[in-house]
Design an enzyme around this catalytic site. Sequence first.
Site, PDB file in Angstrom:
ATOM      1  N   LYS A 161    -126.616  53.301  -5.111  1.00 15.65           N
ATOM      2  CA  LYS A 161    -126.205  54.151  -3.999  1.00 15.65           C
ATOM      3  C   LYS A 161    -127.384  54.503  -3.079  1.00 15.65           C
ATOM      4  O   LYS A 161    -127.200  54.692  -1.874  1.00 15.65           O
ATOM      5  CB  LYS A 161    -125.543  55.421  -4.525  1.00 15.65           C
ATOM      6  CG  LYS A 161    -124.156  55.180  -5.112  1.00 15.65           C
ATOM      7  CD  LYS A 161    -123.241  54.461  -4.134  1.00 15.65           C
ATOM      8  CE  LYS A 161    -121.796  54.448  -4.589  1.00 15.65           C
ATOM      9  NZ  LYS A 161    -120.923  53.678  -3.669  1.00 15.65           N
ATOM     10  N   TYR A 207    -126.186  53.418 -11.151  1.00 14.24           N
ATOM     11  CA  TYR A 207    -125.357  53.901 -10.044  1.00 14.24           C
ATOM     12  C   TYR A 207    -126.212  54.558  -8.957  1.00 14.24           C
ATOM     13  O   TYR A 207    -126.039  54.298  -7.766  1.00 14.24           O
ATOM     14  CB  TYR A 207    -124.336  54.886 -10.599  1.00 14.24           C
ATOM     15  CG  TYR A 207    -123.441  55.536  -9.580  1.00 14.24           C
ATOM     16  CD1 TYR A 207    -122.463  54.805  -8.912  1.00 14.24           C
ATOM     17  CD2 TYR A 207    -123.549  56.897  -9.313  1.00 14.24           C
ATOM     18  CE1 TYR A 207    -121.620  55.419  -7.995  1.00 14.24           C
ATOM     19  CE2 TYR A 207    -122.715  57.520  -8.408  1.00 14.24           C
ATOM     20  CZ  TYR A 207    -121.745  56.774  -7.741  1.00 14.24           C
ATOM     21  OH  TYR A 207    -120.919  57.390  -6.832  1.00 14.24           O
TER      22      TYR A 207
END
Length: 309
Positions: A175, A171
């Site tokens: 991001k 993640y």
Amino acid sequence: MTGIHAGRVAVVTGAGRGLGRAHALALAAEGARVVVNDLGAGPAGQGASADPARLVAEEIRARGGEAVAHGGDIATDEGARSLVATALETYGRLDALVNNAGFLRDRMLVNLGEDDWDAVVRVHLKGHFLPLRHAAAHWRARAKAGSVPEARVVNTTSGAGLLGSVGQANYAAAKAGVVALTLVAAAELARYGVQVNAVAPAARTRMTERVFAEAMAAPEDGGFDAMAPANVSPLVVWLASADATGVTGRVFEAEAGRITVMEGWHPGPTADKRDRWTPGEAGTAVRELLAGARTEGPVYGAEEPGQGL
């Protein structure tokens, strides 16, 4: 409401729940006609359902707005292409794209499987790239035809992508990639009338309400709900509007009532030998430079920089 989106058309991905739903409702309240995209997958990306997108579109229409549901997978070229086509075929234009779709599959690095890496990077990073690519192609064509748009893109990054987050390598990497994509897109698309920014939100969503249950809980006394997703939406709505002229290539944090301009990597202390270093010399120089460098904050979930759980 000020109606700053009157006459404009906005697409919001991952708009069936949480932040995306809040953004879609807020855009519609300001006059935007909204394409509500959501695959309807579970918290870890499993399954699909047309209901989340349909229900939000119905909610907007019940409030007097205009909205259409789109249930395609925007991390595929076909899904992203049809997303943009839905806006153009339904409303005849596209003015703003809010990229928000995503899910989590958290694991410590040594336990993180390739499938979990690929799935999270796919939905967060590829799921930003493909809708942006197809929207940008439309806006470029408009600009070349002599009608320069006031187009806006708002990408969704995270504090995990800015600082790192223990147990979220997939993640956080995705991001961080969204930030780099934002900077490149802002530079490349400016000539076509497109502004691109990113927001790192903190709010109560399916991805946070279990992991950070206490911090994300709504107050029992009915006071200000700091973690309500709707607190992030005003910034997103403004960045997606024509009023945001001149603001591009920026990253903001938004939570509760706070908005912060995030400042990324900048050159720090430097040593220049003007010749090739030996490894020992390089090591000595690095230690001297670090002694005068700013100490970075810890990765989320770590007590000190570089520490894990």
